[in-house]
Design a protein around this motif. Structure first.
Motif, PDB file in Angstrom:
ATOM      1  N   ARG A   1     134.938  25.876  30.985  1.00 54.38           N
ATOM      2  CA  ARG A   1     133.819  26.610  31.570  1.00 54.38           C
ATOM      3  C   ARG A   1     134.056  26.836  33.058  1.00 54.38           C
ATOM      4  O   ARG A   1     134.540  25.958  33.762  1.00 54.38           O
ATOM      5  CB  ARG A   1     132.528  25.827  31.355  1.00 54.38           C
ATOM      6  CG  ARG A   1     131.308  26.504  31.960  1.00 54.38           C
ATOM      7  CD  ARG A   1     130.045  25.758  31.610  1.00 54.38           C
ATOM      8  NE  ARG A   1     128.874  26.432  32.162  1.00 54.38           N
ATOM      9  CZ  ARG A   1     127.720  26.554  31.542  1.00 54.38           C
ATOM     10  NH1 ARG A   1     127.584  26.049  30.341  1.00 54.38           N
ATOM     11  NH2 ARG A   1     126.699  27.162  32.108  1.00 54.38           N
ATOM     12  N   LEU A   2     133.703  28.037  33.523  1.00 48.90           N
ATOM     13  CA  LEU A   2     133.849  28.377  34.937  1.00 48.90           C
ATOM     14  C   LEU A   2     132.491  28.854  35.450  1.00 48.90           C
ATOM     15  O   LEU A   2     131.879  29.749  34.867  1.00 48.90           O
ATOM     16  CB  LEU A   2     134.894  29.484  35.126  1.00 48.90           C
ATOM     17  CG  LEU A   2     135.157  29.902  36.571  1.00 48.90           C
ATOM     18  CD1 LEU A   2     135.856  28.786  37.320  1.00 48.90           C
ATOM     19  CD2 LEU A   2     135.997  31.166  36.622  1.00 48.90           C
ATOM     20  N   THR A   3     132.028  28.238  36.516  1.00 51.42           N
ATOM     21  CA  THR A   3     130.704  28.581  37.053  1.00 51.42           C
ATOM     22  C   THR A   3     130.807  29.816  37.942  1.00 51.42           C
ATOM     23  O   THR A   3     130.726  29.751  39.167  1.00 51.42           O
ATOM     24  CB  THR A   3     130.123  27.407  37.855  1.00 51.42           C
ATOM     25  OG1 THR A   3     131.055  27.042  38.884  1.00 51.42           O
ATOM     26  CG2 THR A   3     129.849  26.213  36.966  1.00 51.42           C
ATOM     27  N   GLU A   4     130.992  30.957  37.296  1.00 54.72           N
ATOM     28  CA  GLU A   4     131.020  32.236  38.002  1.00 54.72           C
ATOM     29  C   GLU A   4     130.074  33.184  37.277  1.00 54.72           C
ATOM     30  O   GLU A   4     130.187  33.360  36.064  1.00 54.72           O
ATOM     31  CB  GLU A   4     132.429  32.818  38.024  1.00 54.72           C
ATOM     32  CG  GLU A   4     132.507  34.148  38.749  1.00 54.72           C
ATOM     33  CD  GLU A   4     133.924  34.717  38.750  1.00 54.72           C
ATOM     34  OE1 GLU A   4     134.064  35.941  38.903  1.00 54.72           O
ATOM     35  OE2 GLU A   4     134.874  33.933  38.599  1.00 54.72           O
TER      36      GLU A   4
ATOM     37  N   TRP B   1     132.649  34.546  32.485  1.00 50.74           N
ATOM     38  CA  TRP B   1     133.758  34.229  31.578  1.00 50.74           C
ATOM     39  C   TRP B   1     133.276  33.797  30.197  1.00 50.74           C
ATOM     40  O   TRP B   1     134.049  33.251  29.419  1.00 50.74           O
ATOM     41  CB  TRP B   1     134.641  33.145  32.198  1.00 50.74           C
ATOM     42  CG  TRP B   1     135.272  33.625  33.468  1.00 50.74           C
ATOM     43  CD1 TRP B   1     134.750  33.559  34.724  1.00 50.74           C
ATOM     44  CD2 TRP B   1     136.525  34.296  33.602  1.00 50.74           C
ATOM     45  NE1 TRP B   1     135.588  34.137  35.634  1.00 50.74           N
ATOM     46  CE2 TRP B   1     136.688  34.597  34.983  1.00 50.74           C
ATOM     47  CE3 TRP B   1     137.528  34.665  32.706  1.00 50.74           C
ATOM     48  CZ2 TRP B   1     137.813  35.250  35.468  1.00 50.74           C
ATOM     49  CZ3 TRP B   1     138.652  35.320  33.194  1.00 50.74           C
ATOM     50  CH2 TRP B   1     138.789  35.602  34.561  1.00 50.74           C
TER      51      TRP B   1
ATOM     52  N   SER C   1     142.829  27.640  35.908  1.00 50.81           N
ATOM     53  CA  SER C   1     141.796  28.606  36.265  1.00 50.81           C
ATOM     54  C   SER C   1     141.901  29.818  35.354  1.00 50.81           C
ATOM     55  O   SER C   1     143.006  30.328  35.110  1.00 50.81           O
ATOM     56  CB  SER C   1     141.959  29.054  37.717  1.00 50.81           C
ATOM     57  OG  SER C   1     141.138  30.169  37.993  1.00 50.81           O
TER      58      SER C   1
END
Length: 280
Positions: free
Chosen positions: A115-118, A131, A254
């Motif tokens: 998980r990416l906090t974007e 994402w 990433s």
């Protein structure tokens, strides 16, 4: 911690090839001889073990007698030199046309990642995870690929946020423009699934079912059947990459770097294809 012997099923020629690339990289950086913890050969072996077996980098580094930070640095350097060998899309299409292939297959895949906090704005103006793919209900990076009719991928794109559809990614990356060019200039059309509808004259997609529920006309059904018969081998493209390189099944790097990881795996696959064509 206990060490044990293990084997990795890659050709020795591939280890030597990657070690030559790493040696050239060290010379370009001005690295002095004897200042690295591993030789180019063992650094190449570390990178290939990570690609093939998806080993934990910390444990992998311990097996080679180096620290966690050094292992990550050596891995990233290996990914970079391999990804740098990737050919651009127009060159790849010209090579396929020169080899006598009649068409290529366009396909996209969501590569699983952490998980990416974007966040970003959806088409409805709502804040969403950039994402996260609602279609797959998972986090990942969208990668577009051009595949030969025999199933061998010839080009992969940079990573795009998982919330985007295949057509949006292909257009933003210039893939649709390149494929329309190849169809017009090289007589090399592309076959895609229904997700690429209206992407251009050079990309052939199935005819969709009528919205009123009626059956397709016989000529449209015959067209769809012919298209499926030509596309099925191309569906192997991503399976070849993920089957051979287990690290692609879930990437902890990433998401924006997944494109380089896939491009590096593609270059390794092409090298293996020359030595072990039966493996593909």
């Amino acid at each position: 911690m206990i060490a044990y012997r293990a084997m990795v099923d890659v050709p020795r020629e591939l280890v030597r090839y990657l070690s030559r690339l790493l040696a050239a990289e060290r010379r370009a950086k001005g690295t002095r001889r004897g200042t690295r913890a591993l030789t180019c050969f063992y650094q190449a072996l570390l990178v290939l073990v990570w690609f093939r077996k998806a080993e934990d980098v910390t444990l992998l580094g311990a097996g080679f007698g180096i620290s966690r930070a050094t292992a990550y640095r050596y891995r990233d350097e290996g990914i970079a030199v391999l990804a740098a060998q990737a050919q651009d899309l127009h060159t790849a299409l010209r090579r396929v046309a020169d080899d006598g292939w009649s068409h290529v297959i366009l396909d996209g895949k969501l590569f699983d990642c952490d998980r990416l906090t974007e966040t970003t704005l959806s088409v409805k103006g709502e804040i969403i995870d950039a994402w996260y793919s609602g279609k797959h209900r998972d986090f990942g990076a969208n990668i577009q690929a051009i595949i030969r009719p025999d199933g061998l991928p010839i080009w992969t794109s940079a990573a795009m946020p998982g919330h985007l559809h295949d057509t949006s990614c292909a257009r933003e990356l210039g893939v649709t423009a390149a494929l329309n060019w190849s169809a017009a200039e090289l007589d090399l059309p592309a076959l895609g699934d229904s997700g690429y509808e209206s992407a251009g004259h050079g990309i052939k997609t199935p005819v969709k079912q009528p919205t009123d529920g009626s059956r397709l006309a016989p000529d449209n059904r015959a067209y769809n059947r012919l298209l499926r018969g030509l596309r099925w081998q191309g569906e192997r493209g991503f399976a070849i990459l993920i089957g051979r390189w287990k690290t692609l099944r879930h990437t902890t790097a990433s998401p924006r770097r997944i494109g380089d990881v896939v491009a590096a795996a593609l270059h390794l696959t092409h090298f293996e294809y020359k030595y072990l064509p039966e493996s593909c």
